[in-house]
Write an enzyme that holds these catalytic residues in place. Structure first.
Site, PDB file in Angstrom:
ATOM      1  N   LYS A 106       0.853  -1.190   0.000  1.00 38.97           N
ATOM      2  CA  LYS A 106       0.000   0.000   0.000  1.00 38.97           C
ATOM      3  C   LYS A 106       0.889   1.240   0.000  1.00 38.97           C
ATOM      4  O   LYS A 106       1.856   1.304   0.775  1.00 38.97           O
ATOM      5  CB  LYS A 106      -0.889  -0.009   1.255  1.00 38.97           C
ATOM      6  CG  LYS A 106      -1.848   1.176   1.338  1.00 38.97           C
ATOM      7  CD  LYS A 106      -2.620   1.153   2.657  1.00 38.97           C
ATOM      8  CE  LYS A 106      -3.692   2.228   2.702  1.00 38.97           C
ATOM      9  NZ  LYS A 106      -4.389   2.264   3.992  1.00 38.97           N
ATOM     10  N   SER A 152      -9.102   1.742   3.145  1.00 37.66           N
ATOM     11  CA  SER A 152      -8.294   2.495   2.207  1.00 37.66           C
ATOM     12  C   SER A 152      -7.240   1.641   1.510  1.00 37.66           C
ATOM     13  O   SER A 152      -6.624   2.085   0.550  1.00 37.66           O
ATOM     14  CB  SER A 152      -7.622   3.665   2.943  1.00 37.66           C
ATOM     15  OG  SER A 152      -6.818   3.181   4.007  1.00 37.66           O
ATOM     16  N   SER A 167      -9.499  -0.413   7.249  1.00 38.31           N
ATOM     17  CA  SER A 167      -8.848  -0.264   5.949  1.00 38.31           C
ATOM     18  C   SER A 167      -8.178  -1.508   5.403  1.00 38.31           C
ATOM     19  O   SER A 167      -7.817  -1.558   4.241  1.00 38.31           O
ATOM     20  CB  SER A 167      -7.819   0.858   6.004  1.00 38.31           C
ATOM     21  OG  SER A 167      -8.442   2.085   6.266  1.00 38.31           O
TER      22      SER A 167
END
Length: 454
Positions: free
Chosen positions: A86, A160, A184
């Site tokens: 990420k 996210s 997330s």
């Protein structure tokens, strides 16, 4: 070596390592196979748009690992295993953009602690994945636009860590790293039919990761298509880091390996409490969409029973909604009384949570990973600006409580749903055991049709 017949679709760490061992496979071939898939599906075809940066050095890194393997065998437990990160954690050689135009040219001068550990374990970084801009909300960002769900490209991947989840689901790499501040890791894992975990705070360092330390809530976590691969990745991530003081709490709470918990009969005799109350953000328990998730959840409970688990259904955690609502805003909130109230609520909920587990002699509590189906991208980027719908954040509010999500099948709209196991602080190993046993009993994971063949 000639083009291999390696098929990356649903390949596990064990599959790849067996290929290296037999001499049938090189790290270069593995990396190339994944890069070919990213090339075919990310900006064309289904146009998933899950990658911000593809590592230009991935193939030379693979060659270095192949040479090392020839001369001395594997460099570590993740030798030649591709990982996508990420774009919130620093990986030297690639920008850390947070999905924002503001940071498109920010190059860190060193690896985050976790990236350094993975390098030492022999992993290859394939690239950086999309995320909710600056690490919040669903996976939309000024730098890249919106990431599409491989199970229905009109829908969001969640957030996210949406790019990491889509990358694993679409077989862009073997593993991915996510980061969770609210839900997330778990929500995108659920909506992309993979396993994901937010470990107990203190197991995994957050140094070199935006939006974590000195806040307590943020944490990196492993994402994978199988629970075994997730456990192997967590092994390589966990450890004490003097630069992230919270990891001092993990010392003595981290097993030599999480793989020792992988027991296919792990549900037998385990006691699970079923949390049925709607606790997700903006959940609509009376809606048809919620009911579609409820149907899958009810099947999951039956599957746990069939696996030999004892079920206490339902359990009620006193004042859960009222206390969850007191989560304070940004760190350094000028309103000290609000911050104090949030800490008190956290403490009270932690006690209520543990007391329910103690009173019912529970090994874990199970609940819906997300209480709604993946929402439409168009509803997220224009009014009504739907964001994070149905996402529970019980574990992130309680910080030291670990949670793992595992695929639980598909709704009648053919969209992925997940089952969450949540337990006592630092009981991460047992949660992995239950998730693994459930996965082995059900095998609900299936790759998305949009990206199966090349």
């Amino acid at each position: 070596m000639a083009q291999s017949n390696f098929n990356p679709v649903e390949a596990t760490i064990d599959d790849i390592h067996a290929g290296y061992k037999s001499g049938q496979l090189t790290c270069r071939q593995v990396v190339q196979a994944y890069l070919d898939r990213i090339d075919a599906f990310d900006k064309k075809g289904p146009n998933l748009n899950a990658m911000i940066t593809v590592n230009a050095d991935a193939l030379s890194e693979a060659d270095r690992l192949d040479a090392a393997y020839k001369s001395a065998g594997p460099v570590g437990p993740l030798h030649g295993i591709p990982v996508i990160v990420k774009d919130q954690a620093d990986v030297k050689g690639m920008p850390t953009t947070l999905g924002s135009l503001l940071f498109k040219d920010y190059y860190p001068d060193r690896d985050s602690f976790v990236a350094e550990k993975l390098r030492k374990a022999g992993a290859v970084f394939l690239g950086k994945a999309t995320l909710g801009e600056l690490g919040g909300g669903d996976t939309h960002g000024s730098l890249f636009g919106s990431t599409r769900n491989p199970y229905d490209t009109e829908r969001t991947v969640g957030g996210s860590s949406g790019g990491s989840a889509a990358a694993v689901a679409a077989n862009y790499s073997t593993l991915a790293i996510g980061q969770e501040g609210l839900a997330s890791i778990r929500r995108p894992s659920t909506w992309n039919c993979i396993a994901g975990m937010r470990p107990s705070a203190g197991l995994v360092s957050r140094s070199g990761v935006y939006g974590c330390w000195p806040e307590l809530f943020g944490s990196l976590g492993p994402m994978a298509r199988t629970v075994k691969d997730l456990a192997l990745l967590l092994d390589a991530m966990a450890g004490y880091d003097a630069e992230d003081p919270i990891t001092a709490r993990g010392v003595g709470n981290t097993p030599d390996t999480f793989t020792k918990f992988l027991n296919a009969n792990g549900l037998k005799g385990a006691r699970f409490g079923v949390l049925r109350e709607a606790i997700g953000l903006n959940s609509e328990p009376d809606s048809e969409d919620y009911r579609k998730i409820q149907e899958v959840f009810d099947k999951s409970i039956a599957e746990l029973k069939a696996g030999g688990a004892e079920i206490v259904d339902p359990i009620v955690i006193p004042k859960i909604k009222e206390l969850l609502a007191k989560r304070s805003g940004a760190p350094g909130d000028t309103d000290a009384s609000k911050h104090y109230e949030s800490l008190r609520a956290q403490d009270e909920l932690m006690t209520n949570f543990l007391k329910v587990m103690a009173d019912h002699k529970l090994d874990a509590i199970v609940y819906k990973s997300v209480e709604h189906q993946p929402t439409l991208i168009k509803d997220g980027i224009a009014p009504p600006f739907t964001d994070q719908k149905g996402a529970p954040h019980l574990n992130t509010f309680l910080v030291y409580v670990p949670t793992i999500t595992v695929p639980a099948g598909f709704t009648r709209d053919n969209l992925p749903a997940g089952l969450c196991f949540i337990g006592r602080p630092y009981d991460d190993g047992n949660l992995i055991k239950y998730a693994y046993a459930y996965e082995q009993a059900t095998h609900h994971r299936r790759p998305p049709a949009s990206t199966t063949g090349l």
